[in-house]
Write a protein that holds these residues in place. Structure first.
Motif, short mmCIF file in Angstrom:
data_model
loop_
_atom_site.label_atom_id
_atom_site.label_comp_id
_atom_site.label_asym_id
_atom_site.label_seq_id
_atom_site.Cartn_x
_atom_site.Cartn_y
_atom_site.Cartn_z
N MET A 23 0.85 -1.19 0.00
CA MET A 23 0.00 0.00 0.00
C MET A 23 0.89 1.24 0.00
O MET A 23 1.83 1.32 0.78
N GLN A 50 -1.17 8.18 -0.63
CA GLN A 50 -1.31 9.23 -1.63
C GLN A 50 -1.70 10.52 -0.91
O GLN A 50 -2.29 10.47 0.18
N GLU A 73 -10.72 -2.77 -6.55
CA GLU A 73 -9.53 -3.56 -6.88
C GLU A 73 -9.80 -4.33 -8.17
O GLU A 73 -10.79 -5.05 -8.27
N ARG A 75 -5.84 8.12 1.46
CA ARG A 75 -5.97 7.45 0.16
C ARG A 75 -4.71 6.66 -0.09
O ARG A 75 -3.61 7.15 0.12
N MET A 76 -4.89 5.41 -0.51
CA MET A 76 -3.75 4.53 -0.76
C MET A 76 -3.95 3.82 -2.10
O MET A 76 -5.07 3.50 -2.47
N THR A 77 -2.84 3.56 -2.78
CA THR A 77 -2.90 2.66 -3.92
C THR A 77 -2.61 1.26 -3.40
O THR A 77 -1.92 1.08 -2.39
N ALA A 111 -12.80 0.48 -1.12
CA ALA A 111 -11.73 0.27 -2.09
C ALA A 111 -12.31 -0.41 -3.33
O ALA A 111 -13.32 -1.11 -3.25
N GLN A 135 -7.41 1.22 -5.48
CA GLN A 135 -7.27 2.38 -4.61
C GLN A 135 -8.23 2.24 -3.44
O GLN A 135 -9.32 1.68 -3.56
N ASP A 138 -3.70 14.26 -1.21
CA ASP A 138 -4.61 15.14 -1.92
C ASP A 138 -4.76 16.43 -1.12
O ASP A 138 -4.93 16.40 0.10
N THR A 194 -4.64 -4.35 -8.90
CA THR A 194 -4.30 -2.99 -8.52
C THR A 194 -5.59 -2.31 -8.09
O THR A 194 -6.69 -2.70 -8.51
#
Length: 124
Positions: free
Chosen positions: A10, A13, A58, A22-24, A56, A40, A15, A38
């Motif tokens: 993870m 991110q 995915e 927020r995570m990818t 999320a 978010q 903003d 993948t």
């Protein structure tokens, strides 16, 4: 139903003017569900200890019991003063390739820092 292990990375991110985390997500699945995904995640921790929420999306690509294709998972997790609930479902009509028409739900278990999935699904 299939069970197996997965690894997740993870990345936070940032903003401007957005008070949520927020995570990818980058995941690798092993076992009868094998491939990569993948996504978010958005999360929010409240001022009350043990209360939070996350959502999320995915996108998985790989194989499921030898069938090649992909699908999208929708996550909804809630903690209410320490009581946890988690719902992960396959987005309807998101299946592709041999996985077209897939429906299902997934549970996640964490044991000794390792992640495991339990994926209950049906194909037409």
């Amino acid at each position: 139903m299939v069970k197996g292990k997965f690894e997740v990375t993870m990345q936070p991110q940032t903003d401007v003017d957005f008070s949520m985390g927020r995570m990818t997500l980058d995941k690798t699945y092993y076992g009868k569900l094998e491939g990569k995904s993948t996504g978010q995640m958005l999360s929010h921790m409240t001022e009350v200890k043990g209360s939070a929420g996350y959502v999320a999306m995915e996108s998985f690509t790989g194989t499921l019991e030898g069938k090649a294709g992909g699908f999208v998972l929708l996550h909804k997790g809630v903690m209410n003063k320490g009581e946890q609930s988690l719902e992960i479902i396959v987005v309807p009509d998101s299946g592709s390739g041999d996985l077209s028409g897939i429906i299902g739900t997934m549970n996640i278990e964490i044991e000794d820092g390792q992640h495991f999935y339990i994926f209950d699904y049906k194909l037409p």
